[in-house]
Design a protein around this motif. Structure first.
Motif, PDB file in Angstrom:
ATOM      1  N   ALA A  98       0.976  -1.314  -0.099  1.00 27.30           N
ATOM      2  CA  ALA A  98       0.255   0.013   0.096  1.00 27.30           C
ATOM      3  C   ALA A  98       0.957   1.361  -0.103  1.00 27.30           C
ATOM      4  O   ALA A  98       0.530   2.228  -0.784  1.00 27.30           O
ATOM      5  CB  ALA A  98      -0.900  -0.182   1.226  1.00 27.30           C
ATOM      6  N   ALA A  99       1.983   1.307   0.757  1.00 27.31           N
ATOM      7  CA  ALA A  99       2.760   2.205   0.791  1.00 27.31           C
ATOM      8  C   ALA A  99       3.331   2.431  -0.624  1.00 27.31           C
ATOM      9  O   ALA A  99       3.608   3.705  -0.849  1.00 27.31           O
ATOM     10  CB  ALA A  99       3.721   2.377   1.865  1.00 27.31           C
ATOM     11  N   TRP A 101       2.230   1.628  -3.426  1.00 34.19           N
ATOM     12  CA  TRP A 101       1.203   2.015  -4.236  1.00 34.19           C
ATOM     13  C   TRP A 101       1.164   3.638  -4.160  1.00 34.19           C
ATOM     14  O   TRP A 101       1.030   4.436  -4.864  1.00 34.19           O
ATOM     15  CB  TRP A 101       0.050   1.427  -4.186  1.00 34.19           C
ATOM     16  CG  TRP A 101      -1.168   2.172  -5.199  1.00 34.19           C
ATOM     17  CD1 TRP A 101      -2.267   2.905  -4.741  1.00 34.19           C
ATOM     18  CD2 TRP A 101      -0.960   2.092  -6.745  1.00 34.19           C
ATOM     19  NE1 TRP A 101      -2.623   3.549  -5.990  1.00 34.19           N
ATOM     20  CE2 TRP A 101      -2.154   2.844  -6.830  1.00 34.19           C
ATOM     21  CE3 TRP A 101      -0.204   1.378  -7.409  1.00 34.19           C
ATOM     22  CZ2 TRP A 101      -2.158   3.137  -8.397  1.00 34.19           C
ATOM     23  CZ3 TRP A 101      -0.129   1.738  -8.776  1.00 34.19           C
ATOM     24  CH2 TRP A 101      -1.213   2.521  -9.240  1.00 34.19           C
ATOM     25  N   GLN A 102       0.998   4.377  -2.986  1.00 28.95           N
ATOM     26  CA  GLN A 102       0.876   5.681  -2.655  1.00 28.95           C
ATOM     27  C   GLN A 102       2.168   6.282  -3.184  1.00 28.95           C
ATOM     28  O   GLN A 102       1.885   7.354  -3.565  1.00 28.95           O
ATOM     29  CB  GLN A 102       0.784   5.719  -1.298  1.00 28.95           C
ATOM     30  CG  GLN A 102      -0.535   5.473  -0.589  1.00 28.95           C
ATOM     31  CD  GLN A 102      -0.591   5.477   0.819  1.00 28.95           C
ATOM     32  OE1 GLN A 102       0.446   5.838   1.559  1.00 28.95           O
ATOM     33  NE2 GLN A 102      -1.632   5.299   1.467  1.00 28.95           N
ATOM     34  N   GLU A 105       1.579   6.793  -7.178  1.00 32.84           N
ATOM     35  CA  GLU A 105       0.534   7.828  -7.292  1.00 32.84           C
ATOM     36  C   GLU A 105       1.263   9.036  -7.398  1.00 32.84           C
ATOM     37  O   GLU A 105       1.030   9.794  -7.951  1.00 32.84           O
ATOM     38  CB  GLU A 105      -0.570   7.695  -6.397  1.00 32.84           C
ATOM     39  CG  GLU A 105      -1.632   6.510  -6.706  1.00 32.84           C
ATOM     40  CD  GLU A 105      -2.824   6.419  -5.781  1.00 32.84           C
ATOM     41  OE1 GLU A 105      -2.984   7.271  -4.869  1.00 32.84           O
ATOM     42  OE2 GLU A 105      -3.744   5.633  -6.102  1.00 32.84           O
ATOM     43  N   LYS A 106       2.019   9.204  -6.259  1.00 31.26           N
ATOM     44  CA  LYS A 106       2.942  10.667  -6.153  1.00 31.26           C
ATOM     45  C   LYS A 106       3.806  10.876  -7.280  1.00 31.26           C
ATOM     46  O   LYS A 106       4.109  12.141  -7.601  1.00 31.26           O
ATOM     47  CB  LYS A 106       3.431  10.741  -4.734  1.00 31.26           C
ATOM     48  CG  LYS A 106       2.529  10.850  -3.647  1.00 31.26           C
ATOM     49  CD  LYS A 106       3.397  10.767  -2.372  1.00 31.26           C
ATOM     50  CE  LYS A 106       2.224  10.997  -1.084  1.00 31.26           C
ATOM     51  NZ  LYS A 106       2.825  10.580   0.130  1.00 31.26           N
ATOM     52  N   ARG A 132      -7.557  -1.862  -0.463  1.00 30.24           N
ATOM     53  CA  ARG A 132      -6.315  -1.102  -0.223  1.00 30.24           C
ATOM     54  C   ARG A 132      -5.948   0.170  -0.933  1.00 30.24           C
ATOM     55  O   ARG A 132      -5.491   1.071  -0.287  1.00 30.24           O
ATOM     56  CB  ARG A 132      -5.173  -1.943   0.207  1.00 30.24           C
ATOM     57  CG  ARG A 132      -5.097  -3.211   1.136  1.00 30.24           C
ATOM     58  CD  ARG A 132      -5.246  -2.819   2.706  1.00 30.24           C
ATOM     59  NE  ARG A 132      -3.689  -2.377   2.879  1.00 30.24           N
ATOM     60  CZ  ARG A 132      -3.635  -1.519   3.780  1.00 30.24           C
ATOM     61  NH1 ARG A 132      -4.340  -1.197   4.654  1.00 30.24           N
ATOM     62  NH2 ARG A 132      -2.361  -1.186   4.078  1.00 30.24           N
ATOM     63  N   CYS A 133      -6.231  -0.124  -2.358  1.00 32.48           N
ATOM     64  CA  CYS A 133      -5.722   0.990  -3.321  1.00 32.48           C
ATOM     65  C   CYS A 133      -6.771   1.878  -4.000  1.00 32.48           C
ATOM     66  O   CYS A 133      -6.503   2.732  -4.674  1.00 32.48           O
ATOM     67  CB  CYS A 133      -4.580   0.290  -4.170  1.00 32.48           C
ATOM     68  SG  CYS A 133      -3.337  -0.441  -3.489  1.00 32.48           S
ATOM     69  N   LYS A 168      -8.497   2.629 -11.512  1.00 32.17           N
ATOM     70  CA  LYS A 168      -8.587   3.600 -10.714  1.00 32.17           C
ATOM     71  C   LYS A 168      -8.703   4.748 -11.323  1.00 32.17           C
ATOM     72  O   LYS A 168      -7.833   5.516 -11.976  1.00 32.17           O
ATOM     73  CB  LYS A 168      -7.410   3.732  -9.629  1.00 32.17           C
ATOM     74  CG  LYS A 168      -7.679   4.512  -8.354  1.00 32.17           C
ATOM     75  CD  LYS A 168      -6.617   4.538  -7.296  1.00 32.17           C
ATOM     76  CE  LYS A 168      -7.257   5.348  -6.283  1.00 32.17           C
ATOM     77  NZ  LYS A 168      -6.020   5.402  -5.222  1.00 32.17           N
TER      78      LYS A 168
END
Length: 177
Positions: A98-99, A101-102, A105-106, A132-133, A168
């Motif tokens: 999850a981290a 994936w964040q 995205e950034k 989660r995403c 997404k």
């Protein structure tokens, strides 16, 4: 948790291939048993590295490589694809995926839509992408609605023609902020 995405170097590609194969083999063996076949054929991973718009990364946490990702970026449409994402065996259920994936995205805030695929039996991946995403299941592929680019049948476990396509919508996600 401090996650960094560090571009994959040419001399790191063999390690990446071995690690992603080991990570994905675990789920296939649990579902179908071990038939000795290579999971995610080496050629498929190399094709992902070499695809137009491909960006390959090590996922680093506290100075240690804990996984990897391959993205396919389209600067014109801004519809980008998560081609490959893995967390090394022994590092699951720690929030690293999850981290990561964040961080992805950034790295690409211009993205309008992220897209990815996963086999139907990969319950862990389905949970990860949806819960989660924030992805949504958009399409289901099977014999009556085949994948546009099916996996190599010589290296494919049973029932691997069944896949989900996820999206997404980042424009909708940004409106909810």
């Amino acid at each position: 948790m401090n996650i960094e995405l560090v571009p994959l170097q040419e001399n790191e590609k063999e390690r990446f291939i071995k690690e992603i194969q080991a990570a994905f083999k675990k789920a296939v063996v649990e579902e179908f048993g071990d038939n000795g076949e290579e999971i995610i054929p080496r050629e498929d991973v190399i094709n992902s590295f070499n695809a137009a718009g491909a960006e390959s990364y090590n996922i680093i946490c506290n100075g240690e490589i804990v996984g990897g990702a391959v993205l396919k970026i389209n600067p014109v449409t801004k519809i980008n694809e998560l081609q490959l994402l893995y967390i090394k065996l022994g590092n699951h259920s720690k929030g690293l995926g999850a981290a990561a994936w964040q961080a992805i995205e950034k790295l690409h805030p211009e993205t309008k839509i992220w897209e990815t695929f996963t086999p139907y039996f990969e319950k862990r991946n389905i949970h990860f992408y949806v819960n989660r995403c924030g992805f949504k299941i958009i399409e289901f592929y099977g014999p009556q609605h085949p994948l546009p680019c099916p996996p190599n049948p010589a290296n494919t476990p049973p029932d691997m023609e069944y896949f989900f396509r996820f999206e997404k919508d980042m424009t909708a996600a940004q409106q909810n902020i």
